[in-house]
Motif scaffolding. Structure first.
Motif, PDB file in Angstrom:
ATOM      1  N   THR A  54      -2.808   0.001 -40.101  1.00 44.86           N
ATOM      2  CA  THR A  54      -1.680   0.234 -39.201  1.00 44.86           C
ATOM      3  C   THR A  54      -2.097  -0.070 -37.768  1.00 44.86           C
ATOM      4  OG1 THR A  54      -2.263   2.568 -38.867  1.00 44.86           O
ATOM      5  CG2 THR A  54      -0.769   2.045 -40.708  1.00 44.86           C
ATOM      6  N   ALA A  55      -1.094  -0.170 -36.899  1.00 49.79           N
ATOM      7  CA  ALA A  55      -1.346  -0.410 -35.481  1.00 49.79           C
ATOM      8  C   ALA A  55      -0.284   0.281 -34.650  1.00 49.79           C
ATOM      9  CB  ALA A  55      -1.368  -1.901 -35.171  1.00 49.79           C
ATOM     10  N   ARG A  56      -0.709   0.714 -33.471  1.00 51.42           N
ATOM     11  CA  ARG A  56       0.214   1.267 -32.474  1.00 51.42           C
ATOM     12  C   ARG A  56      -0.057   0.563 -31.149  1.00 51.42           C
ATOM     13  NH1 ARG A  56      -0.298   7.734 -32.755  1.00 51.42           N
ATOM     14  NH2 ARG A  56      -2.525   7.199 -32.578  1.00 51.42           N
ATOM     15  N   PHE A  57       1.014   0.317 -30.397  1.00 50.81           N
ATOM     16  CA  PHE A  57       0.851  -0.376 -29.116  1.00 50.81           C
ATOM     17  C   PHE A  57       2.083  -0.113 -28.260  1.00 50.81           C
ATOM     18  CE2 PHE A  57       2.137  -3.250 -32.523  1.00 50.81           C
ATOM     19  CZ  PHE A  57       3.364  -3.710 -32.082  1.00 50.81           C
ATOM     20  N   GLY A  58       1.970  -0.464 -26.994  1.00 49.40           N
ATOM     21  CA  GLY A  58       3.033  -0.178 -26.047  1.00 49.40           C
ATOM     22  C   GLY A  58       3.676  -1.423 -25.464  1.00 49.40           C
ATOM     23  N   TRP A  59       4.456  -1.215 -24.416  1.00 47.05           N
ATOM     24  CA  TRP A  59       5.271  -2.263 -23.825  1.00 47.05           C
ATOM     25  C   TRP A  59       4.427  -3.385 -23.228  1.00 47.05           C
ATOM     26  CZ3 TRP A  59       9.240  -5.026 -23.941  1.00 47.05           C
ATOM     27  CH2 TRP A  59       9.733  -5.721 -22.837  1.00 47.05           C
ATOM     28  N   ASP A  60       3.257  -3.070 -22.698  1.00 49.14           N
ATOM     29  CA  ASP A  60       2.449  -4.113 -22.075  1.00 49.14           C
ATOM     30  C   ASP A  60       2.169  -5.239 -23.053  1.00 49.14           C
ATOM     31  OD1 ASP A  60       2.421  -2.746 -19.727  1.00 49.14           O
ATOM     32  OD2 ASP A  60       0.366  -1.988 -19.930  1.00 49.14           O
ATOM     33  N   LEU A  61       1.785  -4.908 -24.275  1.00 52.47           N
ATOM     34  CA  LEU A  61       1.488  -5.930 -25.273  1.00 52.47           C
ATOM     35  C   LEU A  61       2.761  -6.628 -25.729  1.00 52.47           C
ATOM     36  CD1 LEU A  61      -0.436  -7.429 -27.095  1.00 52.47           C
ATOM     37  CD2 LEU A  61      -0.340  -5.511 -28.714  1.00 52.47           C
ATOM     38  N   VAL A  62       3.829  -5.867 -25.934  1.00 58.99           N
ATOM     39  CA  VAL A  62       5.106  -6.469 -26.343  1.00 58.99           C
ATOM     40  C   VAL A  62       5.580  -7.459 -25.282  1.00 58.99           C
ATOM     41  CG1 VAL A  62       7.536  -6.029 -26.882  1.00 58.99           C
ATOM     42  CG2 VAL A  62       5.769  -4.466 -27.727  1.00 58.99           C
ATOM     43  N   GLU A  63       5.560  -7.053 -24.041  1.00 64.52           N
ATOM     44  CA  GLU A  63       6.045  -7.909 -22.956  1.00 64.52           C
ATOM     45  C   GLU A  63       5.217  -9.188 -22.864  1.00 64.52           C
ATOM     46  OE1 GLU A  63       7.520  -7.219 -18.392  1.00 64.52           O
ATOM     47  OE2 GLU A  63       5.641  -6.268 -19.005  1.00 64.52           O
ATOM     48  N   ARG A  64       3.909  -9.064 -23.028  1.00 64.06           N
ATOM     49  CA  ARG A  64       3.050 -10.247 -22.973  1.00 64.06           C
ATOM     50  C   ARG A  64       3.393 -11.236 -24.092  1.00 64.06           C
ATOM     51  NH1 ARG A  64      -2.579 -10.172 -24.805  1.00 64.06           N
ATOM     52  NH2 ARG A  64      -2.484  -7.904 -24.593  1.00 64.06           N
ATOM     53  N   CYS A  65       3.691 -10.717 -25.262  1.00 61.34           N
ATOM     54  CA  CYS A  65       4.006 -11.595 -26.392  1.00 61.34           C
ATOM     55  C   CYS A  65       5.418 -12.181 -26.277  1.00 61.34           C
ATOM     56  CB  CYS A  65       3.846 -10.837 -27.703  1.00 61.34           C
ATOM     57  SG  CYS A  65       2.117 -10.448 -28.081  1.00 61.34           S
ATOM     58  N   LEU A  66       6.358 -11.416 -25.763  1.00 60.15           N
ATOM     59  CA  LEU A  66       7.707 -11.942 -25.564  1.00 60.15           C
ATOM     60  C   LEU A  66       7.708 -13.122 -24.596  1.00 60.15           C
ATOM     61  CD1 LEU A  66       9.805  -8.641 -25.313  1.00 60.15           C
ATOM     62  CD2 LEU A  66       9.919 -10.330 -27.158  1.00 60.15           C
TER      63      LEU A  66
END
Length: 484
Positions: A54-66
């Protein structure tokens, strides 16, 4: 230019849903179920559990990938005249895929689909101008399961020049399937992506190991990936539509992050497969009013994240192509179209996409024509106002002889292929004109079946080249030998 559109969420409501989606990803996390994915997430700074995968992550990683997701995606056709570009072309329409059964519209008999049925329905999709992309249906019951994935691709390639969208569920199938499409398209899929895939997440908050490993291979090859979360409110999703949409969005973003980490800039599209369960049976409902609402929420949030979209619509829970099917499909399809979907799964589905039929396919093509008329851009200018004609005709006259009537008659009013208009009875065969003793026009279902049969009898599909045929046959033979 004027264009019909609807909105469901305020800016504050989008911010609220975004915050809750990020809470799910950061506090609950997602099961990727393969070390290949977990390794990518860990390297990017996500908090991973290698034992549970499993993995957990926040907006910083999501925003970078978007930020690396393309804003336009080419869906190439084997016939280049059917090339479509998501993000540029309005409402690209896909047939509904993976039905199990075929309905005989005239007798009511329902049976399992065959490879011959797949060829017939693929050729029908090729003949219908309203449908841009083919998702194979029905699934053939007369082919060995080990051979079915490749036999289906070969059958579809031989029967349509349009773009094909399907699933690859096992990583070992990636290379033979893509080799078929590159042989048929005459170019790499990076150059001409004549094939795209659907990647279904597993609700709640999981990824299928084999499909995910296949998709990680596909990201390197330029294959567009339609991410299709499918939580059902009340079973694999919360009972509230909002809760189900939050789970949907968490699964969607978890896939976007993974695929962009694998291959930054790879083409991904945000699909909407979420639905509601019939709480009396646990069954999937594909066309209740709640589906329209889920579509609107998820489409608006996908645009909030800057993603291209594919909605579901024009499916039916009805078991036949009847009034219920038309009503269900029209309402859900219109919600998605007015909400601004870039593409729409929109033709051929009955019984929550367990069944397909010839009549449903061609009647849905008319539905699509009507949807496109609703969302077509219209000029608000002096030419469209026709003030000179309004002055000339004045009070109590008529516009039949006016130049503007001749100029706009074929474009202003949508003309269906099958839906009846007044006493015209619809296509394909003109009925009697209603005089005493004249026979009434055939029922709509009969006209639809006749129309489909005529298209199948007369439509010609651009053939594959001899070299492509030889390559496809060699791939099928090699796969059969490995499976023996």
């Amino acid at each position: 230019m004027a264009k019909a559109r609807v909105t469901y969420l305020s800016e504050g409501e989008k911010a609220f849903i975004h915050a809750k989606t990020m809470q799910v990803l950061a506090e609950v996390g997602v099961a990727y179920n393969t070390p290949l994915a977990v390794d990518l997430l860990a390297a990017a700074g996500a908090e991973v559990d290698r034992e549970r995968l499993t993995a957990r992550f926040g907006w910083d990683l999501v925003e970078r990938c978007l930020a690396t997701v393309p804003k336009e995606v080419l869906l190439a056709g084997r016939d280049p005249s059917w090339d479509r570009v998501l993000g540029r072309d309005p409402l690209v329409v896909t047939s509904d895929g993976m039905a199990t059964h075929v309905l005989d519209d005239l007798t009511g008999e329902k049976r399992e689909g065959t490879l011959a049925d797949l060829a017939r329905f693929t050729r029908l999709v090729d003949a219908l101008d309203e449908i841009d992309v083919h998702w194979p249906s029905p699934h053939p019951s007369d082919v060995e399961p080990d051979m079915a994935p490749l036999a289906m691709q070969a059958t579809c390639l031989r029967n349509t020049g349009k773009h094909i969208q399907d699933e690859i569920r096992e990583p070992e199938l990636v290379e033979p399937v893509l080799a078929m499409y590159e042989a048929a398209g005459g170019a790499t899929l990076q150059e001409r992506p004549v094939f795209s895939v659907t990647n279904c997440t597993i609700a709640p908050l999981q990824h299928d190991r084999a499909m995910t490993e296949a998709s990680l291979k596909l990201t390197k090859r330029g294959v567009p990936i339609f991410i299709l979360p499918m939580p059902q409110a009340g079973t694999t999703g919360p009972m509230t539509l909002l809760g189900t949409c939050i789970v949907h969005l968490a699964e969607l973003l978890s896939a976007v992050v993974l695929f962009q980490l694998s291959a930054p800039g790879c083409p991904v599209i945000a699909g909407v497969g979420s639905a509601v369960a019939d709480m009396r049976s646990g069954g999937y409902l594909s066309a209740s009013p709640e589906i329209g609402i889920i579509n609107m929420i998820c489409l608006e949030m996908s645009r909030f994240y800057g993603l291209l979209t594919q909605a579901t619509g024009v499916s039916a829970d009805s078991s036949t192509a009847d009034f219920q099917a038309g009503s269900e499909g029209g309402m859900t399809g219109l919600c998605a179209a007015l909400a601004g979907a870039d593409s729409l799964i929109a033709a051929g589905g009955l019984e929550a996409v367990q069944t397909t039929s010839l009549a449903k396919m061609v009647l849905d093509a008319d539905q699509v024509g009507a949807l496109r008329r609703y969302i077509r851009e219209s000029s608000i200018d002096e030419d469209a106002a026709v003030m000179d004609d309004i002055r000339a005709v004045g009070i109590g006259g008529h516009y039949l002889g006016r130049r503007s009537t001749r100029a706009h008659a074929r474009t202003e009013v949508w003309r269906p292929a099958l839906f009846a208009r007044g006493g015209d009875g619809g296509a394909p065969s003109p009925p009697a004109q209603g005089g005493a003793g004249e026979a009434p026009s055939p029922p709509l279902i009969e006209r639809a079946v006749t129309y489909a049969d005529e298209l199948l009898a007369t439509h010609e599909v651009a053939p594959l080249s001899d070299d492509a045929e030889r390559e496809i046959e060699a791939i099928l033979a090699a796969h059969a030998a490995r499976r023996a």
